[in-house]
Design a protein around this motif. Structure first.
Motif, PDB file in Angstrom:
ATOM      1  N   PHE A   1       0.823  -1.213   0.000  1.00 42.66           N
ATOM      2  CA  PHE A   1       0.000   0.000   0.000  1.00 42.66           C
ATOM      3  C   PHE A   1       0.859   1.265   0.000  1.00 42.66           C
ATOM      4  N   THR A   2       1.856   1.332   0.906  1.00 45.84           N
ATOM      5  CA  THR A   2       2.700   2.533   1.014  1.00 45.84           C
ATOM      6  C   THR A   2       3.620   2.687  -0.194  1.00 45.84           C
ATOM      7  N   ASN A   3       3.949   1.584  -0.879  1.00 43.43           N
ATOM      8  CA  ASN A   3       4.765   1.678  -2.094  1.00 43.43           C
ATOM      9  C   ASN A   3       4.032   2.383  -3.226  1.00 43.43           C
ATOM     10  N   LEU A   4       2.714   2.415  -3.151  1.00 41.06           N
ATOM     11  CA  LEU A   4       1.914   3.051  -4.195  1.00 41.06           C
ATOM     12  C   LEU A   4       1.687   4.539  -3.947  1.00 41.06           C
ATOM     13  N   ILE A   5       2.084   5.027  -2.771  1.00 40.63           N
ATOM     14  CA  ILE A   5       1.838   6.422  -2.393  1.00 40.63           C
ATOM     15  C   ILE A   5       3.108   7.243  -2.591  1.00 40.63           C
ATOM     16  N   PRO A   6       3.011   8.475  -3.139  1.00 43.19           N
ATOM     17  CA  PRO A   6       4.203   9.326  -3.243  1.00 43.19           C
ATOM     18  C   PRO A   6       4.793   9.609  -1.861  1.00 43.19           C
ATOM     19  N   GLY A   7       6.117   9.797  -1.817  1.00 42.67           N
ATOM     20  CA  GLY A   7       6.759  10.127  -0.554  1.00 42.67           C
ATOM     21  C   GLY A   7       7.693   9.031  -0.079  1.00 42.67           C
ATOM     22  N   PRO A   8       8.297   9.207   1.112  1.00 40.10           N
ATOM     23  CA  PRO A   8       9.264   8.244   1.648  1.00 40.10           C
ATOM     24  C   PRO A   8       8.567   6.970   2.128  1.00 40.10           C
ATOM     25  N   ASN A   9       8.819   5.860   1.455  1.00 39.45           N
ATOM     26  CA  ASN A   9       8.094   4.620   1.726  1.00 39.45           C
ATOM     27  C   ASN A   9       8.214   4.129   3.158  1.00 39.45           C
ATOM     28  N   SER A  10       9.442   4.105   3.692  1.00 41.10           N
ATOM     29  CA  SER A  10       9.610   3.547   5.041  1.00 41.10           C
ATOM     30  C   SER A  10       8.967   4.447   6.093  1.00 41.10           C
ATOM     31  N   THR A  11       8.990   5.771   5.884  1.00 40.01           N
ATOM     32  CA  THR A  11       8.325   6.680   6.819  1.00 40.01           C
ATOM     33  C   THR A  11       6.823   6.485   6.752  1.00 40.01           C
ATOM     34  N   GLU A  12       6.294   6.340   5.545  1.00 41.62           N
ATOM     35  CA  GLU A  12       4.861   6.092   5.392  1.00 41.62           C
ATOM     36  C   GLU A  12       4.462   4.762   6.002  1.00 41.62           C
TER      37      GLU A  12
ATOM     38  N   VAL B   1       4.856  14.539  -4.537  1.00 38.56           N
ATOM     39  CA  VAL B   1       4.921  13.886  -5.856  1.00 38.56           C
ATOM     40  C   VAL B   1       6.088  12.922  -6.025  1.00 38.56           C
ATOM     41  N   LEU B   2       7.020  12.861  -5.066  1.00 37.33           N
ATOM     42  CA  LEU B   2       8.229  12.076  -5.271  1.00 37.33           C
ATOM     43  C   LEU B   2       7.988  10.590  -4.997  1.00 37.33           C
ATOM     44  N   TYR B   3       8.351   9.780  -5.962  1.00 37.04           N
ATOM     45  CA  TYR B   3       8.415   8.338  -5.786  1.00 37.04           C
ATOM     46  C   TYR B   3       9.880   7.927  -5.865  1.00 37.04           C
ATOM     47  N   GLY B   4      10.242   6.840  -5.176  1.00 38.73           N
ATOM     48  CA  GLY B   4      11.546   6.235  -5.414  1.00 38.73           C
ATOM     49  C   GLY B   4      12.580   6.513  -4.359  1.00 38.73           C
ATOM     50  N   SER B   5      13.866   6.349  -4.760  1.00 39.58           N
ATOM     51  CA  SER B   5      14.990   6.302  -3.835  1.00 39.58           C
ATOM     52  C   SER B   5      15.616   7.664  -3.607  1.00 39.58           C
ATOM     53  N   GLY B   6      16.764   7.663  -2.877  1.00 37.03           N
ATOM     54  CA  GLY B   6      17.513   8.879  -2.635  1.00 37.03           C
ATOM     55  C   GLY B   6      18.048   9.511  -3.905  1.00 37.03           C
ATOM     56  N   TYR B   7      18.270   8.672  -4.949  1.00 39.07           N
ATOM     57  CA  TYR B   7      18.741   9.208  -6.222  1.00 39.07           C
ATOM     58  C   TYR B   7      17.653  10.048  -6.898  1.00 39.07           C
ATOM     59  N   VAL B   8      16.393   9.644  -6.754  1.00 40.33           N
ATOM     60  CA  VAL B   8      15.287  10.422  -7.289  1.00 40.33           C
ATOM     61  C   VAL B   8      15.164  11.731  -6.513  1.00 40.33           C
TER      62      VAL B   8
ATOM     63  N   ILE C   1       1.553  -6.749  -5.990  1.00 41.39           N
ATOM     64  CA  ILE C   1       2.355  -5.612  -5.528  1.00 41.39           C
ATOM     65  C   ILE C   1       3.246  -6.012  -4.349  1.00 41.39           C
ATOM     66  N   THR C   2       2.739  -6.864  -3.461  1.00 43.12           N
ATOM     67  CA  THR C   2       3.564  -7.303  -2.326  1.00 43.12           C
ATOM     68  C   THR C   2       4.739  -8.146  -2.796  1.00 43.12           C
ATOM     69  N   VAL C   3       4.512  -8.955  -3.830  1.00 44.45           N
ATOM     70  CA  VAL C   3       5.615  -9.733  -4.413  1.00 44.45           C
ATOM     71  C   VAL C   3       6.657  -8.786  -5.005  1.00 44.45           C
ATOM     72  N   ALA C   4       6.192  -7.756  -5.745  1.00 35.83           N
ATOM     73  CA  ALA C   4       7.110  -6.777  -6.342  1.00 35.83           C
ATOM     74  C   ALA C   4       7.863  -6.000  -5.265  1.00 35.83           C
ATOM     75  N   SER C   5       7.196  -5.675  -4.160  1.00 28.59           N
ATOM     76  CA  SER C   5       7.847  -4.948  -3.057  1.00 28.59           C
ATOM     77  C   SER C   5       9.002  -5.760  -2.493  1.00 28.59           C
ATOM     78  N   LEU C   6       8.782  -7.082  -2.356  1.00 26.44           N
ATOM     79  CA  LEU C   6       9.838  -7.956  -1.859  1.00 26.44           C
ATOM     80  C   LEU C   6      10.992  -8.025  -2.852  1.00 26.44           C
ATOM     81  N   ALA C   7      10.656  -8.068  -4.155  1.00 27.08           N
ATOM     82  CA  ALA C   7      11.688  -8.108  -5.195  1.00 27.08           C
ATOM     83  C   ALA C   7      12.517  -6.822  -5.188  1.00 27.08           C
ATOM     84  N   LEU C   8      11.875  -5.661  -4.967  1.00 28.64           N
ATOM     85  CA  LEU C   8      12.601  -4.399  -4.899  1.00 28.64           C
ATOM     86  C   LEU C   8      13.558  -4.386  -3.711  1.00 28.64           C
ATOM     87  N   MET C   9      13.138  -4.965  -2.580  1.00 34.03           N
ATOM     88  CA  MET C   9      14.029  -5.090  -1.423  1.00 34.03           C
ATOM     89  C   MET C   9      15.230  -5.970  -1.765  1.00 34.03           C
TER      90      MET C   9
END
Length: 363
Positions: free
Chosen positions: A55-66, A206-213, A303-311
């Motif tokens: 769910f939080t991976n789909l929302i703009p902003g810092p994922n772990s904080t969300e 509006v920001l999605y993604g990592s520190g590089y983004v 999406i949960t499978v993809a979240s694990l793959a991104l980790m």
């Protein structure tokens, strides 16, 4: 629903601790939350944790904080939501603010990066441990495994996170539906506090993604558009955010301080994190209703499978940057065994790794 003061106190203590020791970026933060809240404290089940992560991976902003905010909401309602988010952000914001003061006074980043050299192997061990545990719940059959491998390969190929999440979610839905049918050095100009706040508010929205983004957004806004920072200052700001504990988005605290001192640091921090609180507050109730929908449930499973793959992809990249000496390999091995076999608290291992990293540099 009413919640006791003990629950609120527990939320504050847990997320303040995580905010103080959660080095290593979002993947490490997520792994430590899973260890602390699912495995040790039993706040929620692994499937529920993975649902919130998706769910939080789909929302703009810092994922772990969300994710921290959402976990606080699940544990202590609306008050828990704000307590969890504030307690998770505050330690990192304070540390980054102090480093920003030092940087502005002396013009360089303190040599705490040597400590982080010893911490990185511990963080990698924590992430891999969490991957194993969450994988047992998320990778339930052959189709989940194939989707996980496909999402992992797409991530290594540089495909955007949101694209991977959506594609994997839709693919899982198609698979489930078909089964039913068959049975993202210039002169510095002054910048007002209001403009500083609004700029970070926009980034956080509006920001999605990592520190590089995040680096790309800061470059576009504070160097290219407003000429409020130099390139060197920006790179140092991102470096501070990367190797201090807690959310990487506390880079905003550093940037805000360089532009407008303490008021700028505070407003920048509030601006970049405020959208996360509002997104979770407004969308979490809707998420609970959608989870009961078979259509949305199928997408969320993907999406949960993809979240694990991104980790897992982040783990690979972190591993490539971590194993630079036999000391880092040894620290990783000791940490991994300590976590898996002896259930050692990850905070103690992080302190140990930081001390060893500092000691080796001094020798």
């Amino acid at each position: 629903m009413t919640y006791s003061k003990d629950i609120y106190k527990e939320i504050c203590l847990v997320f303040a601790k995580l905010g103080l020791f959660a080095f290593g970026g979002p993947a490490a933060h997520i792994a430590m939350m899973e260890d602390e809240l699912v495995t040790k404290r039993k706040w929620l089940t692994k499937p529920d944790f993975m649902d919130l992560l998706g769910f939080t991976n789909l929302i703009p902003g810092p994922n772990s904080t969300e994710l921290a905010i959402a976990l606080g909401y699940k544990r202590g309602g609306k008050i828990g939501l704000f307590l969890a988010g504030i307690c998770f952000i505050f330690p990192a914001m304070t540390i980054v603010l102090l480093l920003a003061m030092f940087y502005k006074q002396y013009g360089e980043v303190p040599l705490i990066e040597t400590i982080f050299t010893g911490i990185k192997p511990v963080i990698l061990a924590v992430i891999i441990q969490a991957l194993f545990r969450l994988g047992q719940t998320t990778i339930k059959d052959t189709k989940s495994l194939l989707l996980f491998l496909a999402a992992y390969l797409l991530s290594l190929m540089g495909v955007g996170e949101i694209t991977i999440l959506i594609l994997t979610g839709l693919m899982m839905l198609l698979i489930q539906q078909s089964a039913k049918w068959r049975s993202r050095h210039l002169a510095v100009e002054p910048m007002s506090l209001t403009l500083l706040f609004l700029t970070f508010l926009k980034i956080g929205s509006v920001l999605y993604g990592s520190g590089y983004v995040l680096l790309a957004f800061l470059q576009a806004e504070f160097i290219d558009r407003y000429v409020a920072l130099t390139s060197t200052q920006l790179l140092d700001a991102v470096a501070i955010g990367q190797f201090t504990p807690g959310p990487v988005f506390t880079t905003a605290t550093f940037v805000g301080y360089l532009i407008q001192g303490v008021p700028g640091a505070l407003l920048a921090t509030v601006g970049i994190f405020l959208p996360s609180f509002l997104f979770i507050l407004l969308l979490h109730p809707l998420f609970n209703k959608l989870r009961s929908s078979k259509l949305f449930a199928g997408i969320l499973d993907g999406i949960t499978v993809a979240s694990l793959a991104l980790m897992a992809s982040v783990s690979w990249q972190l591993g490539m940057a971590t194993f630079v000496s036999w000391i880092s390999v040894l620290i990783f091995a000791v940490s991994f065994i300590g976590l898996i076999k002896f259930k050692v608290n990850s905070s103690y291992l992080i302190i140990m790794g930081g001390f060893i990293g500092w000691l080796v540099t001094m020798l």
